[in-house]
Design a protein around this motif. Structure first.
Motif: not given
Length: 362
Positions: A84-90, A147-151, A177-187
């Motif tokens: 589950y890496d984005a809202a469309d995978k829920l 994820l639902l908020a756009g991350w 080593r970075l645990d995790r990197v997110d990007r907001h779909d809208e902003t």
């Protein structure tokens, strides 16, 4: 035998580095620099003299040690965010399937841990497994909201090898080593996450307050670049400078890593939110907290603050490359958790190994 004076310790440390070692320019890491920040003398005893607190675990281990619990947690989170890496995978807005996958990951990985570290029938291991389940289920719910908020999860457990410029103009290689990197779909906002299986806040681990009324003594030592000041307003309308000691360089260095990662992946870079995703053991709720919380005016980490941390990093690199700064946490007046060398230092003061006087001597 260990040296019996600070001067002979310096010579011994210099003698441990061959010409090839000096020319190899080994990569630095945030954790290595943080060890130096906690106590330079313990750093040299560990990395140059080979004296290190034992990290061996007893054969009859009855509970997961802190790093074992954290490693297991990281692996579960990596596998879960791959699903589950984005809202469309829920799964059609239902949480059940999401939690089922998480539960399967936990069961699989904890069984592996038990086979390696101990019998699954041991009470403390069973309690810790249940604590992890509760914490990770809380994380799953929070992750769903994110994820639902756009991350969107862009990368997880990604290795990056950025470089910085040293004080002498040379190149400083890093590996992290970075645990995790997110990007907001809208902003387009980036967010770098470091998972923590506790409730510590990033600002509590990255800097500590020093003298309130006068410039602290550290500004007159070789560690001066590791101190910064801020102007704080007083109730009477006046102001004063407050001084802080940098105690951790991890998250600001992660911003440097993201610059390189974006360049390599053809992504547009913008200065990220940097923080911890706390997943405490059955205590507080899981959630992301940025370094310098938004509740404090002008204390969201900016590129100006990043440069302050980089100046500290450059000085640490200079000292480590030169084999300098034989100061202990005790002599510098640092408080907090520092490692012990067990029976070698019954008083837990590493200066006794080097013939140094156990006194406050900045």
């Amino acid at each position: 035998p260990l040296p019996t004076s600070a001067e002979s310790t310096v010579r011994a440390l210099a003698g441990t580095r061959t010409e090839n070692d000096r020319n190899a320019a080994p990569a630095f890491s945030p954790s290595l620099l943080n060890t130096f920040l906690r106590c330079p003398l313990r750093f040299w005893l560990q990395y140059a003299c080979g004296l290190s607190p034992s990290d061996a675990y007893p054969e009859d281990l009855s509970e997961l040690q802190g790093n074992q619990y954290g490693d297991l947690m990281h692996e579960v989170l990596r596998r879960f965010t791959e699903h589950y890496d984005a809202a469309d995978k829920l799964p059609d807005g239902e949480e059940t399937a999401q939690l089922d996958i998480l539960r399967a990951d936990i069961d699989c990985l904890t069984e592996q841990c038990y086979r390696r570290y101990g019998d699954t029938s041991r009470a403390l291991l069973l309690v810790q497994k249940e604590q992890m389940k509760a914490s990770l289920h809380d994380f799953a719910r929070c992750h769903r909201v994110d994820l639902l908020a756009g991350w969107r999860v862009m990368w997880r457990e990604v290795k990056v090898t950025p470089t910085l410029t040293a004080e002498d103009g040379s190149t400083v290689p890093f590996t992290m080593r970075l645990d995790r990197v997110d990007r907001h779909d809208e902003t387009g906002q980036w967010r770098i996450i470091d998972y923590k299986s506790n409730d510590k806040l990033p600002e509590a681990t990255h800097y500590a307050p020093l003298g309130a009324d006068e410039p602290p003594y550290l500004t007159e030592t070789e560690l001066a670049p590791c101190v910064f000041s801020e102007k704080h307003l007083l109730a009477d309308g006046g102001s004063r400078l407050r001084f802080f000691r940098i105690t951790n360089v991890q998250l600001p260095l992660y911003a440097t890593a993201l610059r390189q990662l974006c360049a390599e992946q053809g992504e547009n870079y913008a200065f990220p939110l940097l923080g911890y995703y706390n997943i405490p053991r059955g205590k507080a709720e899981a959630g992301f907290t940025p370094l310098f919380t938004k509740e404090k005016p002008k204390q969201v980490l900016t590129e100006a603050y990043e440069e302050i941390f980089h100046a500290c990093v450059r000085r640490l690199v200079t000292l480590i490359r030169a084999g300098e700064c034989l100061r202990s946490a005790e002599s510098l007046g640092f408080t907090g958790s520092v490692s012990s060398f067990g029976a070698l230092t019954p008083d837990d003061d590493p200066r006794s190994l080097c013939g140094m006087k156990a006194e406050f001597n900045p």
